[in-house]
Design an enzyme around this catalytic site. Structure first.
Site, PDB file in Angstrom:
ATOM      1  CG  HIS A 163      -0.238  -0.027   2.533  1.00  0.00           C
ATOM      2  ND1 HIS A 163       0.186   1.106   3.188  1.00  0.00           N
ATOM      3  CD2 HIS A 163       0.124  -1.070   3.316  1.00  0.00           C
ATOM      4  CE1 HIS A 163       0.769   0.782   4.320  1.00  0.00           C
ATOM      5  NE2 HIS A 163       0.758  -0.532   4.422  1.00  0.00           N
ATOM      6  CG  HIS A 172      13.580  -4.876 -13.600  1.00  0.00           C
ATOM      7  ND1 HIS A 172      14.340  -5.510 -14.540  1.00  0.00           N
ATOM      8  CD2 HIS A 172      12.682  -5.799 -13.166  1.00  0.00           C
ATOM      9  CE1 HIS A 172      13.935  -6.768 -14.668  1.00  0.00           C
ATOM     10  NE2 HIS A 172      12.927  -6.965 -13.837  1.00  0.00           N
TER      11      HIS A 172
END
Length: 236
Positions: A163, A172
């Site tokens: 979250h 990446h």
């Protein structure tokens, strides 16, 4: 067809090169012809949002095999102009190098392509998550509420972004990475396979986090860090 150049399209059936009509899926090419490109192609096929035409290889001028995953591999970026004329107007970057993805994404937009977004149907992306164009979210990945995923990001196989994380463009997140809540990751950073980042940590831009690292403190821009707990090793 009379306006083919240097045999670029000689192995493709003419029906795959017609301009898109009403109700047809947008046509897409994956820039890249290695293992990650195959993963991206599979996500595209599984999601069903685009018609995948083939791959672009501008690293190997004479590839050993001019087909991959049953589709043609085009040689060199000079063929992109022909592809655009044939109604192939979407592109996605199918390689892991962060800086190169950002550079070539910008170049592709300048040539008139749109950046595709690829989300595997077996990834879990919470409602309201922001996902930028050009981003790839692989199978088994989880992105939780109020996360913000920038442009041209990879959230790779079975990685989790919890979250309120903020993931900068070109990042990446490698397979098996776990980011706790409210983590921020700066532009073009590589978080290596299996790394864990604890709640609220800030990782700067252009950072490389080694495989299996456990990141418990902030990492400044441009650093290599690894270990358990992760320590800054040197400036890149």
């Amino acid at each position: 067809m009379e306006d083919f150049k240097n045999g670029v399209f000689e192995k493709i059936a003419p029906k795959t090169l017609t301009t898109r009509g009403a109700g047809m899926k947008p046509k897409l090419i994956v820039w890249g012809a290695s293992g990650h490109a195959m993963v991206v192609a599979d996500i595209i096929k599984q999601s069903g949002d685009y018609e995948l035409i083939g791959f672009l290889d501008d690293i190997n001028p004479n590839p050993i095999n001019n087909r991959m995953s049953g589709l043609p591999v085009f040689e060199g970026r000079n063929c992109l102009e022909d592809l655009r004329r044939r109604g192939i107007d979407h592109i996605i970057l199918g390689f892991g190098n962060c800086e190169a993805r950002l550079k070539l994404a910008k170049w592709s937009l300048e040539q008139g392509f749109s950046l595709a977004t690829a989300i595997h149907p077996r990834a879990t992306v919470a409602e309201g998550v922001t996902v930028g164009p050009g981003t790839v979210i692989a199978a088994g990945a989880v992105v939780n509420p109020r996360a913000v995923i920038g442009d041209n990001v990879i959230v790779n196989t079975c990685a989790s972004v919890d979250h309120e994380c903020i993931i900068g463009e070109g990042v990446h997140i490698c397979p098996g990475v776990h980011l706790a809540g409210r983590v921020s990751v700066g532009k073009a950073t590589w978080v290596g396979i299996g790394a864990t980042v604890v709640d609220g940590v800030r990782i700067g831009a252009g950072v490389m986090i080694g495989a299996g690292a456990v990141v418990v403190t902030d990492i400044p821009d441009g650093m290599l860090a690894y270990g358990v707990p992760a320590k800054v090793i040197k400036r890149l």
